[in-house]
Design an enzyme around this catalytic site. Structure first.
Site, PDB file in Angstrom:
ATOM      1  N   ARG A  29      -6.112  20.448 -13.993  1.00  0.00           N
ATOM      2  CA  ARG A  29      -4.986  19.635 -14.469  1.00  0.00           C
ATOM      3  C   ARG A  29      -5.176  19.167 -15.915  1.00  0.00           C
TER       4      ARG A  29
ATOM      5  N   ARG B  64       0.808  -1.230   0.000  1.00  0.00           N
ATOM      6  CA  ARG B  64       0.000   0.000   0.000  1.00  0.00           C
ATOM      7  C   ARG B  64       0.835   1.272   0.000  1.00  0.00           C
TER       8      ARG B  64
ATOM      9  N   HIS C   8      -3.004  16.730 -26.522  1.00  0.00           N
ATOM     10  CA  HIS C   8      -2.987  15.293 -26.269  1.00  0.00           C
ATOM     11  C   HIS C   8      -4.242  14.566 -26.746  1.00  0.00           C
TER      12      HIS C   8
ATOM     13  N   GLU D 145       6.542  18.818 -25.072  1.00  0.00           N
ATOM     14  CA  GLU D 145       5.875  19.123 -23.794  1.00  0.00           C
ATOM     15  C   GLU D 145       6.315  20.503 -23.286  1.00  0.00           C
TER      16      GLU D 145
ATOM     17  N   GLU E 240      -6.626  15.594 -10.914  1.00  0.00           N
ATOM     18  CA  GLU E 240      -7.206  15.855 -12.233  1.00  0.00           C
ATOM     19  C   GLU E 240      -8.729  15.918 -12.220  1.00  0.00           C
TER      20      GLU E 240
ATOM     21  N   LYS F 103       1.471  10.963 -11.364  1.00  0.00           N
ATOM     22  CA  LYS F 103       0.704   9.984 -12.148  1.00  0.00           C
ATOM     23  C   LYS F 103       1.587   8.777 -12.403  1.00  0.00           C
TER      24      LYS F 103
ATOM     25  N   LYS G  13       4.356  22.760 -14.305  1.00  0.00           N
ATOM     26  CA  LYS G  13       3.652  21.509 -14.008  1.00  0.00           C
ATOM     27  C   LYS G  13       3.317  21.454 -12.518  1.00  0.00           C
TER      28      LYS G  13
ATOM     29  N   HIS H 100      -2.996  11.589 -28.558  1.00  0.00           N
ATOM     30  CA  HIS H 100      -3.186  10.209 -28.103  1.00  0.00           C
ATOM     31  C   HIS H 100      -3.839   9.345 -29.180  1.00  0.00           C
TER      32      HIS H 100
ATOM     33  N   HIS I   7       5.914   9.952 -28.270  1.00  0.00           N
ATOM     34  CA  HIS I   7       4.792  10.646 -27.630  1.00  0.00           C
ATOM     35  C   HIS I   7       4.774  12.142 -27.981  1.00  0.00           C
TER      36      HIS I   7
ATOM     37  N   ASN J  62      -3.207  18.411 -20.826  1.00  0.00           N
ATOM     38  CA  ASN J  62      -3.483  17.555 -21.967  1.00  0.00           C
ATOM     39  C   ASN J  62      -3.640  18.344 -23.256  1.00  0.00           C
TER      40      ASN J  62
HETATM   41  N1  LIG Z   1      -9.479  -3.573   4.446  1.00  0.00           N
HETATM   42  C1  LIG Z   1      -9.418  -3.743   5.745  1.00  0.00           C
HETATM   43  O1  LIG Z   1      -9.243  -2.797   6.512  1.00  0.00           O
HETATM   44  C2  LIG Z   1      -9.607  -5.120   6.298  1.00  0.00           C
HETATM   45  C3  LIG Z   1      -9.773  -5.299   7.676  1.00  0.00           C
HETATM   46  C4  LIG Z   1     -10.010  -6.580   8.135  1.00  0.00           C
HETATM   47  C5  LIG Z   1     -10.074  -7.641   7.256  1.00  0.00           C
HETATM   48  N2  LIG Z   1      -9.893  -7.435   5.935  1.00  0.00           N
HETATM   49  C6  LIG Z   1      -9.969  -8.526   4.970  1.00  0.00           C
HETATM   50  O2  LIG Z   1     -11.303  -9.029   4.978  1.00  0.00           O
HETATM   51  C7  LIG Z   1     -11.281 -10.395   4.559  1.00  0.00           C
HETATM   52  C8  LIG Z   1     -12.159 -11.200   5.460  1.00  0.00           C
HETATM   53  O3  LIG Z   1     -13.473 -10.677   5.374  1.00  0.00           O
HETATM   54  P1  LIG Z   1     -14.744 -11.577   5.618  1.00  0.00           P
HETATM   55  O4  LIG Z   1     -14.545 -12.288   6.894  1.00  0.00           O
HETATM   56  O5  LIG Z   1     -15.923 -10.713   5.427  1.00  0.00           O
HETATM   57  O6  LIG Z   1     -14.585 -12.679   4.486  1.00  0.00           O
HETATM   58  P2  LIG Z   1     -15.419 -12.999   3.152  1.00  0.00           P
HETATM   59  O7  LIG Z   1     -15.607 -11.796   2.348  1.00  0.00           O
HETATM   60  O8  LIG Z   1     -14.709 -14.127   2.508  1.00  0.00           O
HETATM   61  O9  LIG Z   1     -16.828 -13.482   3.716  1.00  0.00           O
HETATM   62  C9  LIG Z   1     -16.926 -14.683   4.443  1.00  0.00           C
HETATM   63  C10 LIG Z   1     -17.954 -15.615   3.835  1.00  0.00           C
HETATM   64  O10 LIG Z   1     -19.247 -15.085   4.075  1.00  0.00           O
HETATM   65  C11 LIG Z   1     -20.019 -15.110   2.884  1.00  0.00           C
HETATM   66  N3  LIG Z   1     -20.992 -14.043   3.033  1.00  0.00           N
HETATM   67  C12 LIG Z   1     -20.784 -12.725   2.899  1.00  0.00           C
HETATM   68  N4  LIG Z   1     -21.896 -12.059   3.235  1.00  0.00           N
HETATM   69  C13 LIG Z   1     -22.824 -12.972   3.559  1.00  0.00           C
HETATM   70  C14 LIG Z   1     -24.169 -12.901   4.001  1.00  0.00           C
HETATM   71  N5  LIG Z   1     -24.756 -11.714   4.214  1.00  0.00           N
HETATM   72  N6  LIG Z   1     -24.816 -14.050   4.236  1.00  0.00           N
HETATM   73  C15 LIG Z   1     -24.204 -15.248   4.066  1.00  0.00           C
HETATM   74  N7  LIG Z   1     -22.942 -15.373   3.672  1.00  0.00           N
HETATM   75  C16 LIG Z   1     -22.256 -14.233   3.421  1.00  0.00           C
HETATM   76  C17 LIG Z   1     -19.013 -14.968   1.801  1.00  0.00           C
HETATM   77  O11 LIG Z   1     -19.515 -15.488   0.592  1.00  0.00           O
HETATM   78  C18 LIG Z   1     -17.845 -15.781   2.339  1.00  0.00           C
HETATM   79  O12 LIG Z   1     -18.032 -17.122   2.002  1.00  0.00           O
HETATM   80  C19 LIG Z   1      -9.831 -10.827   4.586  1.00  0.00           C
HETATM   81  O13 LIG Z   1      -9.358 -10.920   3.251  1.00  0.00           O
HETATM   82  C20 LIG Z   1      -9.122  -9.695   5.313  1.00  0.00           C
HETATM   83  O14 LIG Z   1      -7.785  -9.505   4.852  1.00  0.00           O
HETATM   84  C21 LIG Z   1      -9.662  -6.199   5.454  1.00  0.00           C
HETATM   85  N1  LIG Z   2       3.202  10.036 -15.589  1.00  0.00           N
HETATM   86  C1  LIG Z   2       3.027  11.056 -16.393  1.00  0.00           C
HETATM   87  O1  LIG Z   2       2.560  12.105 -15.980  1.00  0.00           O
HETATM   88  C2  LIG Z   2       3.433  10.930 -17.837  1.00  0.00           C
HETATM   89  C3  LIG Z   2       3.464  12.064 -18.653  1.00  0.00           C
HETATM   90  C4  LIG Z   2       3.898  11.920 -19.960  1.00  0.00           C
HETATM   91  C5  LIG Z   2       4.286  10.680 -20.429  1.00  0.00           C
HETATM   92  N2  LIG Z   2       4.243   9.607 -19.614  1.00  0.00           N
HETATM   93  C6  LIG Z   2       4.679   8.288 -20.081  1.00  0.00           C
HETATM   94  O2  LIG Z   2       6.072   8.355 -20.356  1.00  0.00           O
HETATM   95  C7  LIG Z   2       6.391   7.347 -21.307  1.00  0.00           C
HETATM   96  C8  LIG Z   2       7.301   7.922 -22.335  1.00  0.00           C
HETATM   97  O3  LIG Z   2       8.465   8.393 -21.691  1.00  0.00           O
HETATM   98  P1  LIG Z   2       9.862   8.459 -22.463  1.00  0.00           P
HETATM   99  O4  LIG Z   2       9.677   9.167 -23.723  1.00  0.00           O
HETATM  100  O5  LIG Z   2      10.844   8.958 -21.474  1.00  0.00           O
HETATM  101  O6  LIG Z   2      10.096   6.924 -22.865  1.00  0.00           O
HETATM  102  P2  LIG Z   2      11.119   5.819 -22.357  1.00  0.00           P
HETATM  103  O7  LIG Z   2      11.172   5.730 -20.901  1.00  0.00           O
HETATM  104  O8  LIG Z   2      10.765   4.594 -23.100  1.00  0.00           O
HETATM  105  O9  LIG Z   2      12.523   6.382 -22.888  1.00  0.00           O
HETATM  106  C9  LIG Z   2      12.778   6.471 -24.272  1.00  0.00           C
HETATM  107  C10 LIG Z   2      14.069   5.738 -24.644  1.00  0.00           C
HETATM  108  O10 LIG Z   2      15.178   6.465 -24.146  1.00  0.00           O
HETATM  109  C11 LIG Z   2      16.077   5.597 -23.471  1.00  0.00           C
HETATM  110  N3  LIG Z   2      16.779   6.428 -22.504  1.00  0.00           N
HETATM  111  C12 LIG Z   2      16.332   6.887 -21.319  1.00  0.00           C
HETATM  112  N4  LIG Z   2      17.214   7.718 -20.778  1.00  0.00           N
HETATM  113  C13 LIG Z   2      18.271   7.775 -21.620  1.00  0.00           C
HETATM  114  C14 LIG Z   2      19.491   8.477 -21.605  1.00  0.00           C
HETATM  115  N5  LIG Z   2      19.791   9.325 -20.625  1.00  0.00           N
HETATM  116  N6  LIG Z   2      20.335   8.281 -22.634  1.00  0.00           N
HETATM  117  C15 LIG Z   2      20.008   7.449 -23.648  1.00  0.00           C
HETATM  118  N7  LIG Z   2      18.860   6.789 -23.739  1.00  0.00           N
HETATM  119  C16 LIG Z   2      18.004   6.958 -22.709  1.00  0.00           C
HETATM  120  C17 LIG Z   2      15.217   4.521 -22.932  1.00  0.00           C
HETATM  121  O11 LIG Z   2      15.978   3.349 -22.713  1.00  0.00           O
HETATM  122  C18 LIG Z   2      14.199   4.348 -24.039  1.00  0.00           C
HETATM  123  O12 LIG Z   2      14.709   3.483 -25.014  1.00  0.00           O
HETATM  124  C19 LIG Z   2       5.084   6.846 -21.864  1.00  0.00           C
HETATM  125  O13 LIG Z   2       4.829   5.568 -21.352  1.00  0.00           O
HETATM  126  C20 LIG Z   2       4.066   7.856 -21.344  1.00  0.00           C
HETATM  127  O14 LIG Z   2       2.799   7.267 -21.129  1.00  0.00           O
HETATM  128  C21 LIG Z   2       3.821   9.705 -18.332  1.00  0.00           C
HETATM  129 ZN   LIG Z   3       2.468  14.221 -22.753  1.00  0.00          ZN
END
Ligand SMILES: NC(=O)c1ccc[n+]([C@@H]2O[C@H](COP(=O)([O-])OP(=O)(O)OC[C@H]3O[C@@H](n4cnc5c(N)ncnc54)[C@H](O)[C@@H]3O)[C@@H](O)[C@H]2O)c1
Ligand SMILES: NC(=O)c1ccc[n+]([C@@H]2O[C@H](COP(=O)([O-])OP(=O)(O)OC[C@H]3O[C@@H](n4cnc5c(N)ncnc54)[C@H](O)[C@@H]3O)[C@@H](O)[C@H]2O)c1
Ligand SMILES: [Zn+2]
Ligand SMILES: [Zn+2]
Lengths: 363, 363
Positions: free
Chosen positions: B243, B123, B250, B187, B239, B145, B229, B254, B267, B247
């Protein structure tokens, strides 16, 4: 209907709690300003769908939304990267976009899985939790933790992502297995111990009504549980500090769950055992009285939850505990009570003390 | 060294820009309070590793961190769900946890991919961007992003997740292909058109120095691009509104990129073509003058970027445009200039106008 607010600035949302809320699903969506024509992807599991799929279907048929229900196999196995691939494909097929909505309809497995899809599809799609197990209603649906599992660890891949609404219908609990009810109750006890002595006493005084799923008592119990979780999460959304107290009973609990194989113990059962260990550790460290230890054991017993560990070896449990993903820099932190209603994070618990406590629980 | 702040409350961070910053990588990590012994996973691609892997290795050998370099094949194909699986496994193997660090060392492909891993492993793990293409330095490394691709669409799976630091070393640009330099410059032009007329004029006045990668001019160009940016992102991290102006160019860009097959156009080349279309649309809608249209075309030409579309059909482009993931409720929104230095979001652009504009660009 009871309302609990989760206060997270622009990510704030409400938890609605009541009997029969599913019947008003359409209105709840309209109250959220979901526009007519919005695409809604409902993710649920086989069992929940068999029980409530037709109701959901009917409720959504009455609305102007375009919806699709996707049913995954029930159980922890569905919380996998493979399943995310299936769901991404389904979302694409359905034409889901950022203005669409995802609904998690099921227990914690569905909430975590659907929540992760919502967090990562197009960098985030609005989503709603409709938790149908007690555990999901009092715990997993609130607070924004989403995840899937990896062979190397539970919840290893995930994101923090908050829902727009949590809709808790108490009536669906009537079809839940007794074991699943108990599993949820372990988390409820946890809230009493970590945060609210009065609530702990209320649980003790009303344990019969709770087990019988008395709607009025249950509404109160779920509401207070959600309030406590919401309060903790509001203060520490990303688990940098305080939020760790929600892991009371979970350090040992997770180790036991993992070692026994997921499915052997329900999550809450393992947590109950872990709470016994933690309270006992606190007693050894002079943090709580004998009476407090006994009060917690009594409540855990009253809810029919286990307190002892079967079929596992001590050294396994201890070494697994040290692999917990909450371990920072190799040091195991335990959440231990100062009294019922208050915990603190204790580091550096000696191996001997831990061994002694766990040895007493082993059968 | 130049510094640009990205102001996002508790998620704020700095962008460091300078020649030779890689040589001080160790110090930059210490300045971030990364503790001795911290595990650092560096994700890079084959080409970048061949060129700079040994330098990174040497710099980290000098420190007290424990590190591992993972090399993925270069190119857009590595931005896949399959590759995330490989990287999650590597992270587990290495024993990465929440107190570890991920470094994205490469172009936009590596930044997006490594950023997504950082966002979703346990997480969220702290991460640092060390962008090595001009495009990554002025655009993709800033703003949080992250994403991988899905057969159905580019960047379809992703998350908003901010780095702890962006470290821009100008010297690595010397090994970049000319086409990749140009791609980044598209860009840069975009920032001038959407936000800052003075900057646009500076680009025009210094286009020779820029193409020759004159370090002083380049530092200024990259700094101003990052500032713009950062300013836009600070106002609209997720976004929801503003933001979208990033684009500019774009929407058509795109569509062209996708239709030609990724890899056919860089790109930035597709964006340059899209900016020509957008400016022309704005002219047809009486939003800009003929002189402004020409000024943009001249700058795009000066940087050696394309302005016309080869080998594609008009109807394909138009229908692809309508599938863009930024399309809300079926309506295509165009970001169009009001003048050089200011844009607005225009919805409901008529098909005929779009057709007329694109027809002029087709070869
Ligand atoms: N996200 C979090 O903060 C958090 C916290 C605690 C646990 N969890 C996760 O939750 C999961 C366990 O949750 P759970 O105990 O609800 O398990 P689950 O979702 O598997 O439910 C238990 C069983 O109850 C059945 N079921 C559900 N609702 C029913 C209903 N109203 N009547 C009859 N049967 C029903 C389901 O089909 C399942 O067979 C685990 O994966 C755990 O990691 C997450
Ligand atoms: N997250 C975002 O906000 C955002 C914004 C725009 C684009 N993108 C993403 O970015 C990607 C494109 O990025 P890019 O153009 O950097 O592509 P890339 O990462 O594929 O790099 C292009 C090429 O340059 C090479 N390279 C990298 N650094 C080098 C260096 N210093 N010298 C020589 N070669 C080098 C890489 O090996 C690759 O072959 C796309 O996937 C696009 O979706 C993301
Ligand atoms: Zn872009
Ligand atoms: Zn739990």
């Amino acid at each position: 209907m009871e309302l609990v607010g989760v206060d997270l600035e622009e990510r704030s949302y409400e938890i609605k709690i009541g009997a029969g809320l599913l019947a008003n699903l359409g209105q709840s969506l309209i109250d959220l300003d979901i526009k007519a024509g919005t695409k809604i992807l409902i993710i649920t599991d086989k069992r929940v769908n068999d029980l409530y799929g037709s109701e959901i279907n009917q409720r959504l048929e009455e609305t102007d939304f375009e919806f699709k229900i996707i049913v995954v196999p029930e159980g922890e196995k569905s919380k996998s990267l493979n399943m995310t691939k299936v769901l991404y494909d389904e979302a694409v097929d359905f034409g889901l976009d950022r203005s669409s909505l995802i609904i998690a309809f099921g227990g914690g497995v569905i909430g975590d899985l659907a929540g992760f899809i919502a967090a990562t599809y197009m960098r985030g799609v609005p989503f709603i939790q409709i938790p149908t197990t007690l555990l999901a209603q009092v715990d997993s649906s609130v607070g924004g933790k989403t995840a899937v599992n990896h062979e190397a660890g539970k919840n290893l891949i995930g994101a923090f992502y908050q829902p727009e609404l949590v809709l808790i219908d108490l009536e669906v609990l009537n079809t839940l297995d007794q074991r699943d009810v108990r599993s949820g109750l372990a988390e409820v006890i946890k809230y009493g111990v970590i945060w609210d002595k009065e609530f702990f006493n209320y649980l003790q005084a009303n344990h019969k009504e709770i087990k019988e799923l008395d709607l009025d008592v249950l509404a109160k119990v779920i509401q207070r549980s959600c309030q406590i979780k919401a309060e903790v999460v509001a203060k520490d959304e990303k688990e940098l500090g305080l939020r760790a107290i929600l892991n009371y009973g979970h350090t040992i609990g997770h180790a036991i769950e993992a070692l026994a194989g997921y499915g052997e113990y329900r999550h809450g059962e393992a947590v109950a055992i872990g709470m016994i260990s933690a309270m006992e550790l606190a007693y050894k460290l002079d943090m709580v009285t004998k009476e407090e230890v006994e009060a917690q054991t009594e409540l855990i017993n009253n809810f029919g939850l286990p307190t002892t560990i079967n079929k596992l070896r001590l050294d396994q449990i201890i070494s697994k505990t040290k692999q917990d993903k909450k371990v920072k820099d190799g040091e195991v932190n335990f959440i231990l009570p100062n009294s019922i209603g208050e915990v603190e994070i204790v580091s550096g618990v000696k191996n001997e003390v831990l061994t002694e406590v766990l040895a007493k629980q082993l059968r």
